[in-house]
Design an enzyme around this catalytic site. Structure first.
Site, PDB file in Angstrom:
ATOM      1  N   SER A 192      -0.350  -6.809  -8.285  1.00 32.44           N
ATOM      2  CA  SER A 192      -0.257  -7.256  -6.625  1.00 32.44           C
ATOM      3  C   SER A 192      -1.811  -6.120  -6.512  1.00 32.44           C
ATOM      4  CB  SER A 192       0.748  -6.676  -5.953  1.00 32.44           C
ATOM      5  OG  SER A 192       0.810  -5.316  -5.941  1.00 32.44           O
ATOM      6  N   ASP A 245       1.167   0.877   1.850  1.00 36.12           N
ATOM      7  CA  ASP A 245       2.794   1.205   2.278  1.00 36.12           C
ATOM      8  C   ASP A 245       3.120   2.295   1.297  1.00 36.12           C
ATOM      9  OD1 ASP A 245       2.264  -0.213  -0.565  1.00 36.12           O
ATOM     10  OD2 ASP A 245       3.087  -1.751   0.354  1.00 36.12           O
ATOM     11  N   HIS A 268      -0.212   0.093  -2.708  1.00 39.92           N
ATOM     12  CA  HIS A 268      -1.008  -0.850  -2.387  1.00 39.92           C
ATOM     13  C   HIS A 268      -2.136   0.203  -1.593  1.00 39.92           C
ATOM     14  CE1 HIS A 268       2.398  -3.146  -2.929  1.00 39.92           C
ATOM     15  NE2 HIS A 268       1.913  -3.928  -4.100  1.00 39.92           N
TER      16      HIS A 268
END
Length: 257
Positions: A15, A199, A202
């Site tokens: 991600s 968070d 990320h």
């Protein structure tokens, strides 16, 4: 091999790579500086680890037989480990020795002449995962329905980042040590990582900006021939066109000459 207009930079990862397309993400910034020179392919797969990314990479990266018919990958970045470092007992966890072996497998798929995906024109760069901010990540986990426990650990992620550095040294592949860069940038205080993380895991805009700057410096240092300032556009700039006979100058060029 002469470059085609479609020759590419391929970004392989999880991600963190997938998020590189967000506003001011590193993939977006790469696409801008390499505009008209190399295209950027983002093959970031949110949630993936090094086990799951291997069959994906086998299908995304052309075999030797296919390479004559498709764009050449000039630079491959491999950015994995943030999910492999999930704590044992979670679905994403990959044991540290297996993680290191998987990274070597991905590298060998491209660099080994005996590999069906061997690509001698491809240059590779590894990225370490960033440090995890467990203070932020705990809040994120507890906000879920139902709430979840903490599945990341600062020191564990650090060990996976070190494994990337070690694999790079073993395989002779340069490493962008984002873990160390961000750790030093936050004053070596875990809670201060919120300056660079959305968070706890990320990257935010500031984190991606640092990554992009470090990547440009790493390309200049390790693969200077691939730095955008040293590449010609595939098609001539408008003031280089022969206005009397435009077709004579509107042909694909070797960007490395």
């Amino acid at each position: 091999m002469a470059a085609n207009v479609e020759d590419v930079i391929m970004l392989l990862g999880d991600s963190l790579t997938q998020g590189g397309w967000q506003a001011h993400g590193f993939a977006q910034q790469l696409a801008y500086v390499y505009n008209r020179k190399l295209d950027v392919l983002n093959r970031g797969m949110s949630g993936y680890n090094t086990e799951w990314i291997q069959p994906v990479f086998e299908q995304c990266f052309a075999t030797q037989h296919e390479q004559k018919h498709v764009p050449a990958v000039r630079l491959l970045t491999i950015w994995l480990g943030a999910n492999d470092a999930a704590l044992p007992g979670t679905s994403q966890h990959v044991p540290l020795p297996t993680f290191a072996a998987n990274l070597s497998k991905l590298i060998h798929m491209v660099t080994s002449p005996s590999s069906t995906h061997y690509s001698p024109v491809t240059r590779i760069m590894l990225f370490t995962p960033p440090p995890v901010n467990t203070y932020q990540w705990r809040v994120r986990q507890q906000s879920k329905t139902p709430p979840k426990g903490l599945d990341r650990d600062f020191e564990v992620t650090k060990s996976y980042a070190q494994a990337v550095v070690d694999v790079g040294a073993k395989e002779g592949v340069p490493v962008l040590d984002l873990w160390t860069v961000l750790w030093e940038a936050c004053g070596k205080e875990e809670q201060n990582l919120s300056k660079f993380l959305t968070d706890g895991l990320h990257l935010n805009e500031a984190g991606y900006t640092i990554l992009f700057q470090e990547l440009m410096a790493a390309i200049e240092n390790h693969y200077p021939e691939l730095h955008p300032d040293r590449l010609k556009p595939v098609f001539a700039f408008h003031d280089q066109i022969d206005y009397q006979n435009p077709r004579s100058t509107l042909v694909k060029r070797n960007i490395f000459e």
